[in-house]
Design a protein around this motif. Structure first.
Motif, PDB file in Angstrom:
ATOM      1  N   LEU A  74       0.811  -1.210   0.000  1.00 36.44           N
ATOM      2  CA  LEU A  74       0.000   0.000   0.000  1.00 36.44           C
ATOM      3  C   LEU A  74       0.848   1.266   0.000  1.00 36.44           C
ATOM      4  O   LEU A  74       0.489   2.261  -0.613  1.00 36.44           O
ATOM      5  N   ALA A  75       1.965   1.240   0.716  1.00 29.62           N
ATOM      6  CA  ALA A  75       2.874   2.389   0.761  1.00 29.62           C
ATOM      7  C   ALA A  75       4.294   1.865   0.966  1.00 29.62           C
ATOM      8  O   ALA A  75       4.514   0.939   1.740  1.00 29.62           O
ATOM      9  N   LEU A  76       5.216   2.477   0.263  1.00 31.89           N
ATOM     10  CA  LEU A  76       6.611   2.054   0.343  1.00 31.89           C
ATOM     11  C   LEU A  76       7.491   3.270   0.128  1.00 31.89           C
ATOM     12  O   LEU A  76       7.204   4.122  -0.717  1.00 31.89           O
ATOM     13  N   GLU A  77       8.547   3.366   0.925  1.00 28.68           N
ATOM     14  CA  GLU A  77       9.564   4.379   0.707  1.00 28.68           C
ATOM     15  C   GLU A  77      10.924   3.732   0.844  1.00 28.68           C
ATOM     16  O   GLU A  77      11.181   3.019   1.817  1.00 28.68           O
ATOM     17  N   LEU A  78      11.766   3.966  -0.134  1.00 26.37           N
ATOM     18  CA  LEU A  78      13.153   3.528  -0.097  1.00 26.37           C
ATOM     19  C   LEU A  78      14.020   4.772  -0.165  1.00 26.37           C
ATOM     20  O   LEU A  78      13.709   5.704  -0.912  1.00 26.37           O
ATOM     21  N   ARG A  79      15.081   4.785   0.605  1.00 23.16           N
ATOM     22  CA  ARG A  79      16.031   5.896   0.562  1.00 23.16           C
ATOM     23  C   ARG A  79      17.405   5.353   0.255  1.00 23.16           C
ATOM     24  O   ARG A  79      17.787   4.289   0.730  1.00 23.16           O
ATOM     25  N   ALA A  80      18.124   6.117  -0.540  1.00 27.16           N
ATOM     26  CA  ALA A  80      19.503   5.760  -0.840  1.00 27.16           C
ATOM     27  C   ALA A  80      20.398   6.924  -0.433  1.00 27.16           C
ATOM     28  O   ALA A  80      20.092   8.082  -0.724  1.00 27.16           O
TER      29      ALA A  80
ATOM     30  N   THR B 210      15.241   9.394  -3.010  1.00 29.69           N
ATOM     31  CA  THR B 210      14.094   8.688  -2.454  1.00 29.69           C
ATOM     32  C   THR B 210      13.238   8.098  -3.558  1.00 29.69           C
ATOM     33  O   THR B 210      13.039   8.715  -4.598  1.00 29.69           O
ATOM     34  N   PHE B 211      12.729   6.892  -3.302  1.00 33.66           N
ATOM     35  CA  PHE B 211      11.717   6.248  -4.146  1.00 33.66           C
ATOM     36  C   PHE B 211      10.490   6.082  -3.276  1.00 33.66           C
ATOM     37  O   PHE B 211      10.584   5.574  -2.156  1.00 33.66           O
ATOM     38  N   GLN B 212       9.321   6.530  -3.782  1.00 37.24           N
ATOM     39  CA  GLN B 212       8.090   6.394  -3.013  1.00 37.24           C
ATOM     40  C   GLN B 212       7.013   5.747  -3.863  1.00 37.24           C
ATOM     41  O   GLN B 212       6.898   6.035  -5.054  1.00 37.24           O
TER      42      GLN B 212
END
Length: 179
Positions: A108-114, A128-130
């Motif tokens: 439903l919701a996802l956040e990835l940070r590099a 960020t990828f959201q």
């Protein structure tokens, strides 16, 4: 009745009511019935702590990373996901695939940070990828969003405002909401 028995009975007659009054005990169904009729006192409102934000990336990596290496930062959701095919691209960005390992459900919701680092392990910047599910389909319609059961989600975390050329990156998962 002997005088000793009358004295003992009289003393108990005075002591027992005093003990009941001091301890707050009462004797009877009448008090229980009265208590049941009164509405309970309103409870104090429950407050929850504000959601925490992800910690800032480390200013330096130690030991210094190998060129092109992409590390995974341990966090609250890393035991529920698998990150594979992690690649630092020349663009620069980090690409890969995320799949849910804890169960089979929709994301439903996802956040990835590099966090991007130079060859000496110094922080250059982040990206960020959201992903946010637009809403539930309802009415028995087919789900069109990413599904953990279908092999995961391909992602790209583009770098923003870097202060140099990255040699490595560290990926974290600060947000994960799945059914």
């Amino acid at each position: 009745m002997s005088p000793l028995t009358r004295t003992t009975a009289a003393a108990l007659g005075l002591i027992l009511p005093a003990m009941v009054a001091l301890t707050g005990c009462s004797g009877g169904a009448e008090d229980a019935h009265r208590a049941a009729e009164q509405p309970p006192a309103s409870a104090a409102p429950v407050t929850f702590p504000a959601p925490r934000t992800a910690p800032a990336p480390a200013p330096t990596l130690s030991p210094a990373p190998a060129k092109g290496e992409v590390r995974i930062e341990e966090g609250p959701f890393t035991d529920r996901v698998r990150l594979t095919r992690l690649t630092l691209t020349p663009k620069p960005s980090v690409t890969g695939r995320l799949s849910i390992t804890s169960d089979i459900s929709d994301v439903l919701a996802l956040e990835l940070r590099a966090a991007y680092y130079d060859a000496h392990g110094r922080l250059l910047g982040t990206g960020t990828f959201q992903y946010q599910e637009e809403g539930e389909t309802g009415h028995g319609e087919a789900h069109t969003g990413p599904r953990a059961a279908n092999g995961g989600i391909d992602f790209t975390v583009p770098a923003k405002d870097l202060k140099g050329t990255p040699a490595t990156a560290v990926v974290s998962v600060p947000v994960l909401v799945n059914e």
